[in-house]
Write a protein that holds these residues in place. Structure first.
Motif, mmCIF file in Angstrom:
data_model
loop_
_atom_site.group_PDB
_atom_site.id
_atom_site.type_symbol
_atom_site.label_atom_id
_atom_site.label_comp_id
_atom_site.label_asym_id
_atom_site.label_seq_id
_atom_site.Cartn_x
_atom_site.Cartn_y
_atom_site.Cartn_z
ATOM 1 N N UNK A 88 43.344 51.687 33.730
ATOM 2 C CA UNK A 88 44.100 51.280 34.925
ATOM 3 C C UNK A 88 43.644 49.881 35.367
ATOM 4 N N UNK A 89 44.174 48.848 34.736
ATOM 5 C CA UNK A 89 43.751 47.484 35.050
ATOM 6 C C UNK A 89 43.926 47.118 36.527
ATOM 7 N N UNK A 90 44.942 47.656 37.189
ATOM 8 C CA UNK A 90 45.146 47.307 38.601
ATOM 9 C C UNK A 90 44.017 47.850 39.471
ATOM 10 N N UNK A 91 43.527 49.047 39.171
ATOM 11 C CA UNK A 91 42.398 49.613 39.909
ATOM 12 C C UNK A 91 41.135 48.812 39.627
ATOM 13 N N UNK A 92 40.962 48.429 38.387
ATOM 14 C CA UNK A 92 39.795 47.625 38.009
ATOM 15 C C UNK A 92 39.827 46.267 38.719
ATOM 16 N N UNK A 93 41.005 45.645 38.783
ATOM 17 C CA UNK A 93 41.143 44.356 39.468
ATOM 18 C C UNK A 93 40.857 44.500 40.962
ATOM 19 N N UNK A 94 41.350 45.567 41.571
ATOM 20 C CA UNK A 94 41.103 45.800 42.999
ATOM 21 C C UNK A 94 39.616 45.989 43.263
ATOM 22 N N UNK A 95 38.936 46.757 42.412
ATOM 23 C CA UNK A 95 37.491 46.957 42.577
ATOM 24 C C UNK A 95 36.742 45.636 42.417
ATOM 25 N N UNK A 96 37.169 44.840 41.463
ATOM 26 C CA UNK A 96 36.533 43.556 41.224
ATOM 27 C C UNK A 96 36.705 42.639 42.435
ATOM 28 N N UNK A 97 37.909 42.598 42.993
ATOM 29 C CA UNK A 97 38.183 41.742 44.150
ATOM 30 C C UNK A 97 37.399 42.202 45.381
ATOM 31 N N UNK A 98 37.392 43.508 45.632
ATOM 32 C CA UNK A 98 36.653 44.041 46.783
ATOM 33 C C UNK A 98 35.157 43.815 46.603
ATOM 34 N N UNK A 99 34.655 44.076 45.414
ATOM 35 C CA UNK A 99 33.231 43.854 45.139
ATOM 36 C C UNK A 99 32.843 42.396 45.283
ATOM 37 N N UNK A 100 33.693 41.495 44.809
ATOM 38 C CA UNK A 100 33.410 40.061 44.931
ATOM 39 C C UNK A 100 33.401 39.624 46.388
#
Length: 198
Positions: free
Chosen positions: A68-80
């Motif tokens: 699920x690339x969209x979930x991974x991208x969201x986690x990356x953005x929130x974590x950053x």
């Protein structure tokens, strides 16, 4: 399970948790500003977050994130965003003010959140789950083994980094010295985001 079979996992966990990064930089800054005891919730949160992440990777949750690339991208953005906010707090703080009413260290949940939103940590634990799968007879057993290895290694390495921060607090005396150190720690914490995006 013999010590010879578990040694490579122990070495991998110690090296990966002890190398400089966002969690170690935050532990160092927390040790310098709040002391070892008040930094314990942060360190326990990070260690527990990494242990639970390693167990989840062994159970296959990391595969869901990869699918699920969209979930991974969201986690990356929130974590950053969270790491940048912490980096700003570290960079703009002055000399340690150990008055408990004036300053609050990062919480246990904040430490765990730091790890769970870090794709680099997911990649590390997923790699460990794949590399050391032969050490356990089932995904559950592998999850327990990885959780113990990474949780203990993180607790040890974060304690060392926190103690280094505490030592800095005893050596640095002037406000100018603290501005330089805090800015350096804040920049290092912000730079630790780059591998997440590369």
């Amino acid at each position: 399970m013999s010590p010879e079979t578990i040694l490579p996992l122990a070495v991998f966990a110690l090296i990966s948790t002890g190398s400089p990064g966002g969690a170690t930089t935050l532990a160092t800054a927390s040790g310098a500003h709040f002391g070892f005891r008040r930094s314990m919730p942060l360190m326990v949160g990070i260690a527990a977050g990494l242990a639970s992440m390693a167990a989840a990777a062994a159970a296959g949750l990391a595969g869901v994130l990869e699918a699920m690339p969209s979930l991974q991208l969201a986690m990356k953005a929130i974590g950053s965003a969270y790491l940048l906010w912490l980096a700003g707090k570290v960079a703009t703080s002055g000399a340690p003010r150990l008055d408990k009413d004036l300053a609050k260290p990062t919480s246990l949940l904040g430490g765990a959140w730091l790890l769970w939103c870090n794709p680099k940590a997911w990649a590390m634990t997923l790699g460990a789950a794949a590399s050391f799968a032969a050490l356990a007879s089932s995904p559950a057993a592998l999850g327990v083994l990885l959780a113990l290895a990474f949780g203990l290694a993180a607790a040890l390495s974060l304690s060392v980094w926190c103690a280094a921060g505490l030592l800095m607090a005893r050596v640095l005396r002037t406000e100018r010295q603290w501005r330089v150190v805090n800015m350096a720690l804040g920049v290092l914490l912000a730079l630790s985001i780059l591998p997440m995006w590369l």
